[in-house]
Design a protein around this motif. Structure first.
Motif, PDB file in Angstrom:
ATOM      1  N   PHE A 120     -24.960 -16.057   0.091  1.00  0.00           N
ATOM      2  CA  PHE A 120     -25.068 -17.499  -0.136  1.00  0.00           C
ATOM      3  C   PHE A 120     -25.881 -18.154   0.981  1.00  0.00           C
ATOM      4  O   PHE A 120     -25.475 -18.094   2.146  1.00  0.00           O
ATOM      5  CB  PHE A 120     -23.685 -18.136  -0.200  1.00  0.00           C
ATOM      6  N   PRO A 121     -27.000 -18.803   0.660  1.00  0.00           N
ATOM      7  CA  PRO A 121     -27.813 -19.426   1.710  1.00  0.00           C
ATOM      8  C   PRO A 121     -27.047 -20.392   2.595  1.00  0.00           C
ATOM      9  O   PRO A 121     -27.276 -20.444   3.800  1.00  0.00           O
ATOM     10  CB  PRO A 121     -28.916 -20.136   0.913  1.00  0.00           C
ATOM     11  N   VAL A 122     -26.126 -21.193   2.002  1.00  0.00           N
ATOM     12  CA  VAL A 122     -25.399 -22.196   2.784  1.00  0.00           C
ATOM     13  C   VAL A 122     -24.579 -21.543   3.890  1.00  0.00           C
ATOM     14  O   VAL A 122     -24.277 -22.176   4.910  1.00  0.00           O
ATOM     15  CB  VAL A 122     -24.512 -23.050   1.865  1.00  0.00           C
ATOM     16  N   MET A 123     -24.211 -20.286   3.716  1.00  0.00           N
ATOM     17  CA  MET A 123     -23.497 -19.538   4.756  1.00  0.00           C
ATOM     18  C   MET A 123     -24.464 -18.715   5.595  1.00  0.00           C
ATOM     19  O   MET A 123     -24.396 -18.705   6.827  1.00  0.00           O
ATOM     20  CB  MET A 123     -22.461 -18.614   4.120  1.00  0.00           C
ATOM     21  N   ALA A 124     -25.366 -17.999   4.913  1.00  0.00           N
ATOM     22  CA  ALA A 124     -26.212 -17.023   5.602  1.00  0.00           C
ATOM     23  C   ALA A 124     -27.125 -17.659   6.635  1.00  0.00           C
ATOM     24  O   ALA A 124     -27.273 -17.139   7.751  1.00  0.00           O
ATOM     25  CB  ALA A 124     -27.041 -16.252   4.570  1.00  0.00           C
ATOM     26  N   TRP A 125     -27.749 -18.778   6.306  1.00  0.00           N
ATOM     27  CA  TRP A 125     -28.778 -19.303   7.195  1.00  0.00           C
ATOM     28  C   TRP A 125     -28.235 -19.788   8.535  1.00  0.00           C
ATOM     29  O   TRP A 125     -28.803 -19.431   9.583  1.00  0.00           O
ATOM     30  CB  TRP A 125     -29.572 -20.389   6.480  1.00  0.00           C
ATOM     31  N   PRO A 126     -27.144 -20.567   8.583  1.00  0.00           N
ATOM     32  CA  PRO A 126     -26.613 -20.925   9.907  1.00  0.00           C
ATOM     33  C   PRO A 126     -26.069 -19.720  10.672  1.00  0.00           C
ATOM     34  O   PRO A 126     -26.094 -19.707  11.901  1.00  0.00           O
ATOM     35  CB  PRO A 126     -25.505 -21.937   9.596  1.00  0.00           C
ATOM     36  N   MET A 127     -25.612 -18.701   9.957  1.00  0.00           N
ATOM     37  CA  MET A 127     -25.129 -17.496  10.633  1.00  0.00           C
ATOM     38  C   MET A 127     -26.288 -16.729  11.263  1.00  0.00           C
ATOM     39  O   MET A 127     -26.176 -16.211  12.386  1.00  0.00           O
ATOM     40  CB  MET A 127     -24.357 -16.618   9.640  1.00  0.00           C
ATOM     41  N   ILE A 128     -27.418 -16.670  10.567  1.00  0.00           N
ATOM     42  CA  ILE A 128     -28.603 -16.023  11.140  1.00  0.00           C
ATOM     43  C   ILE A 128     -29.086 -16.794  12.357  1.00  0.00           C
ATOM     44  O   ILE A 128     -29.455 -16.207  13.389  1.00  0.00           O
ATOM     45  CB  ILE A 128     -29.706 -15.908  10.073  1.00  0.00           C
ATOM     46  N   ALA A 138      -7.743 -12.825  11.511  1.00  0.00           N
ATOM     47  CA  ALA A 138      -7.202 -14.129  11.902  1.00  0.00           C
ATOM     48  C   ALA A 138      -7.966 -15.259  11.223  1.00  0.00           C
ATOM     49  O   ALA A 138      -7.367 -16.241  10.746  1.00  0.00           O
ATOM     50  CB  ALA A 138      -7.258 -14.273  13.424  1.00  0.00           C
ATOM     51  N   LEU A 139      -9.289 -15.132  11.153  1.00  0.00           N
ATOM     52  CA  LEU A 139     -10.098 -16.182  10.538  1.00  0.00           C
ATOM     53  C   LEU A 139      -9.858 -16.262   9.034  1.00  0.00           C
ATOM     54  O   LEU A 139      -9.796 -17.352   8.447  1.00  0.00           O
ATOM     55  CB  LEU A 139     -11.581 -15.919  10.825  1.00  0.00           C
ATOM     56  N   ILE A 140      -9.714 -15.111   8.398  1.00  0.00           N
ATOM     57  CA  ILE A 140      -9.488 -15.100   6.954  1.00  0.00           C
ATOM     58  C   ILE A 140      -8.113 -15.689   6.632  1.00  0.00           C
ATOM     59  O   ILE A 140      -7.955 -16.464   5.682  1.00  0.00           O
ATOM     60  CB  ILE A 140      -9.632 -13.663   6.398  1.00  0.00           C
ATOM     61  N   ARG A 141      -7.123 -15.331   7.424  1.00  0.00           N
ATOM     62  CA  ARG A 141      -5.787 -15.911   7.211  1.00  0.00           C
ATOM     63  C   ARG A 141      -5.823 -17.420   7.432  1.00  0.00           C
ATOM     64  O   ARG A 141      -5.176 -18.185   6.705  1.00  0.00           O
ATOM     65  CB  ARG A 141      -4.775 -15.248   8.141  1.00  0.00           C
ATOM     66  N   GLU A 142      -6.570 -17.844   8.418  1.00  0.00           N
ATOM     67  CA  GLU A 142      -6.700 -19.287   8.679  1.00  0.00           C
ATOM     68  C   GLU A 142      -7.345 -19.985   7.485  1.00  0.00           C
ATOM     69  O   GLU A 142      -6.919 -21.076   7.077  1.00  0.00           O
ATOM     70  CB  GLU A 142      -7.525 -19.501   9.939  1.00  0.00           C
ATOM     71  N   ARG A 143      -8.351 -19.335   6.914  1.00  0.00           N
ATOM     72  CA  ARG A 143      -9.013 -19.903   5.744  1.00  0.00           C
ATOM     73  C   ARG A 143      -8.047 -19.987   4.561  1.00  0.00           C
ATOM     74  O   ARG A 143      -8.004 -21.008   3.843  1.00  0.00           O
ATOM     75  CB  ARG A 143     -10.226 -19.039   5.367  1.00  0.00           C
ATOM     76  N   MET A 144      -7.259 -18.949   4.353  1.00  0.00           N
ATOM     77  CA  MET A 144      -6.305 -18.963   3.239  1.00  0.00           C
ATOM     78  C   MET A 144      -5.261 -20.059   3.423  1.00  0.00           C
ATOM     79  O   MET A 144      -4.849 -20.706   2.453  1.00  0.00           O
ATOM     80  CB  MET A 144      -5.650 -17.590   3.103  1.00  0.00           C
ATOM     81  N   GLN A 145      -4.846 -20.301   4.647  1.00  0.00           N
ATOM     82  CA  GLN A 145      -3.901 -21.388   4.907  1.00  0.00           C
ATOM     83  C   GLN A 145      -4.545 -22.739   4.625  1.00  0.00           C
ATOM     84  O   GLN A 145      -3.902 -23.641   4.074  1.00  0.00           O
ATOM     85  CB  GLN A 145      -3.423 -21.313   6.356  1.00  0.00           C
ATOM     86  N   ASP A 146      -5.809 -22.879   5.000  1.00  0.00           N
ATOM     87  CA  ASP A 146      -6.524 -24.134   4.729  1.00  0.00           C
ATOM     88  C   ASP A 146      -6.603 -24.405   3.226  1.00  0.00           C
ATOM     89  O   ASP A 146      -6.381 -25.539   2.772  1.00  0.00           O
ATOM     90  CB  ASP A 146      -7.940 -24.072   5.312  1.00  0.00           C
ATOM     91  N   VAL A 147      -6.907 -23.364   2.460  1.00  0.00           N
ATOM     92  CA  VAL A 147      -7.030 -23.524   1.014  1.00  0.00           C
ATOM     93  C   VAL A 147      -5.684 -23.896   0.402  1.00  0.00           C
ATOM     94  O   VAL A 147      -5.598 -24.774  -0.465  1.00  0.00           O
ATOM     95  CB  VAL A 147      -7.595 -22.236   0.383  1.00  0.00           C
ATOM     96  N   PRO A 204     -19.698 -15.709  13.285  1.00  0.00           N
ATOM     97  CA  PRO A 204     -18.956 -16.864  12.759  1.00  0.00           C
ATOM     98  C   PRO A 204     -19.633 -17.471  11.539  1.00  0.00           C
ATOM     99  O   PRO A 204     -20.859 -17.531  11.440  1.00  0.00           O
ATOM    100  CB  PRO A 204     -18.961 -17.847  13.933  1.00  0.00           C
ATOM    101  N   ASN A 205     -18.805 -17.920  10.619  1.00  0.00           N
ATOM    102  CA  ASN A 205     -19.280 -18.570   9.395  1.00  0.00           C
ATOM    103  C   ASN A 205     -18.807 -20.018   9.421  1.00  0.00           C
ATOM    104  O   ASN A 205     -17.626 -20.297   9.186  1.00  0.00           O
ATOM    105  CB  ASN A 205     -18.715 -17.836   8.173  1.00  0.00           C
ATOM    106  N   PRO A 206     -19.687 -20.976   9.693  1.00  0.00           N
ATOM    107  CA  PRO A 206     -19.252 -22.372   9.810  1.00  0.00           C
ATOM    108  C   PRO A 206     -18.905 -23.010   8.470  1.00  0.00           C
ATOM    109  O   PRO A 206     -18.316 -24.089   8.452  1.00  0.00           O
ATOM    110  CB  PRO A 206     -20.475 -23.059  10.437  1.00  0.00           C
ATOM    111  N   TYR A 207     -19.246 -22.350   7.375  1.00  0.00           N
ATOM    112  CA  TYR A 207     -19.005 -22.944   6.062  1.00  0.00           C
ATOM    113  C   TYR A 207     -17.562 -22.767   5.614  1.00  0.00           C
ATOM    114  O   TYR A 207     -16.911 -23.731   5.202  1.00  0.00           O
ATOM    115  CB  TYR A 207     -19.954 -22.342   5.029  1.00  0.00           C
ATOM    116  N   ASN A 208     -17.054 -21.533   5.667  1.00  0.00           N
ATOM    117  CA  ASN A 208     -15.683 -21.309   5.198  1.00  0.00           C
ATOM    118  C   ASN A 208     -14.877 -20.342   6.074  1.00  0.00           C
ATOM    119  O   ASN A 208     -13.828 -19.857   5.644  1.00  0.00           O
ATOM    120  CB  ASN A 208     -15.693 -20.807   3.750  1.00  0.00           C
ATOM    121  N   LYS A 209     -15.404 -20.045   7.269  1.00  0.00           N
ATOM    122  CA  LYS A 209     -14.703 -19.234   8.271  1.00  0.00           C
ATOM    123  C   LYS A 209     -14.698 -17.731   7.982  1.00  0.00           C
ATOM    124  O   LYS A 209     -14.333 -16.956   8.857  1.00  0.00           O
ATOM    125  CB  LYS A 209     -13.253 -19.697   8.477  1.00  0.00           C
TER     126      LYS A 209
END
Length: 272
Positions: free
Chosen positions: A164-172, A99-108, A140-145
């Motif tokens: 990618f640090p911009v994704m990994a660090w907030p996820m950790i 669901a999250l990946i489909r949501e991301r593809m729709q956003d793009v 959850p990935n707050p950068y790109n879902k």
């Protein structure tokens, strides 16, 4: 008991020197801010057998381990498949991840001003990023879902995030705050040390062994240097461990150095 925390860094680009690892210093920082510490780190290239073996050890360790990298859907991304092999589980498309990946593809598609086509081959392929070992939980990935995932097995837990640090660090951070807050600042750690000029480790080893034997819950460490620009040849000698236990060990160490006739310089204190 507070669990041990480990880190796995996946990727040929780290081992070849094309990219420098930024994850370990950041994970140390994130853990330290919560009164926790990193016990170990493993680096492994994009070799499926090595990744699988590394993950098998992680799951069997009983530790909390963060794995960074290799969870995409390109041919050099093997971590999702290796996690399934390490656990002996099937790979399945996680419904929440889908669901999250489909949501991301729709956003793009909306950002690009084009129609979202869910059955287009490249969009179908992107769903592979949500194929995880059976029983996984998403991160959850707050950068790109596009989510990461967590798995438990063999007594340990491994949390998988992108490279990618911009994704990994907030996820950790999210994993730590959601799942391990009960262990935050439970046993504050302290480190006290002193610069010993011109000393040799071999000569100080009996003192170090005596301190560890007398104070079994405190660790002694020595960091020698032969060409320090300020102190020249010296050893930074110290003790570290639970804050309430360190002062007694520290006093014993300083007394032992005095009896030894050591030439001591600045003293250092650090909270871990």
């Amino acid at each position: 008991m507070t669990p041990s925390f480990g880190l796995i860094i996946v990727g040929d680009e780290i081992l070849s020197g094309k990219r420098a690892d930024k994850h370990m210093p950041k994970v140390i920082e994130l853990l330290s801010a919560r009164g926790l510490s990193l016990a170990y780190a493993d680096y492994v290239g994009d070799n499926p057998d090595r990744i699988t073996a590394t993950l098998q050890r992680a799951f069997a360790s009983g530790d909390v381990v963060f794995s960074c990298g290799g969870i995409g859907a390109t041919p050099d991304d093997h971590t999702r498949q290796c996690a399934a092999r390490a656990l002996g589980r099937d790979l399945v498309l996680h419904p929440d991840a889908e669901a999250l990946i489909r949501e991301r593809m729709q956003d793009v598609a909306q950002e690009q001003g084009v129609t979202y086509e869910p059955d287009r081959p490249d969009n179908v392929h992107r769903l592979n990023m949500g194929v995880f070992p059976a029983g996984a939980h998403i991160i959850p990935n707050p950068y790109n879902k596009i989510p990461g995932f967590s798995c438990e097995g063999g007594g340990g837990a491994v949390h998988f995030v992108p490279g990618f640090p911009v994704m990994a660090w907030p996820m950790i951070e999210w994993v730590l705050d959601q799942h391990y807050a009960a262990f935050f600042n439970r046993t504050p750690q302290t480190e006290q040390s002193v610069v010993v000029y011109g000393a040799m480790e071999a000569a100080l080893t009996p003192l170090m062994e005596r301190i560890e034997k007398t104070h079994p819950n405190v660790r002694v460490f020595s960091l020698p240097s032969v060409d320090h620009p300020q102190y020249g040849r010296h050893i930074e000698l110290g003790v570290k461990g639970p804050a309430p236990l360190v002062p007694a060990a520290w006093q014993d160490l300083k007394l032992g150095l005095h009896e030894f006739g050591a030439n001591c310089g600045p003293e250092l204190v650090r909270s871990l």
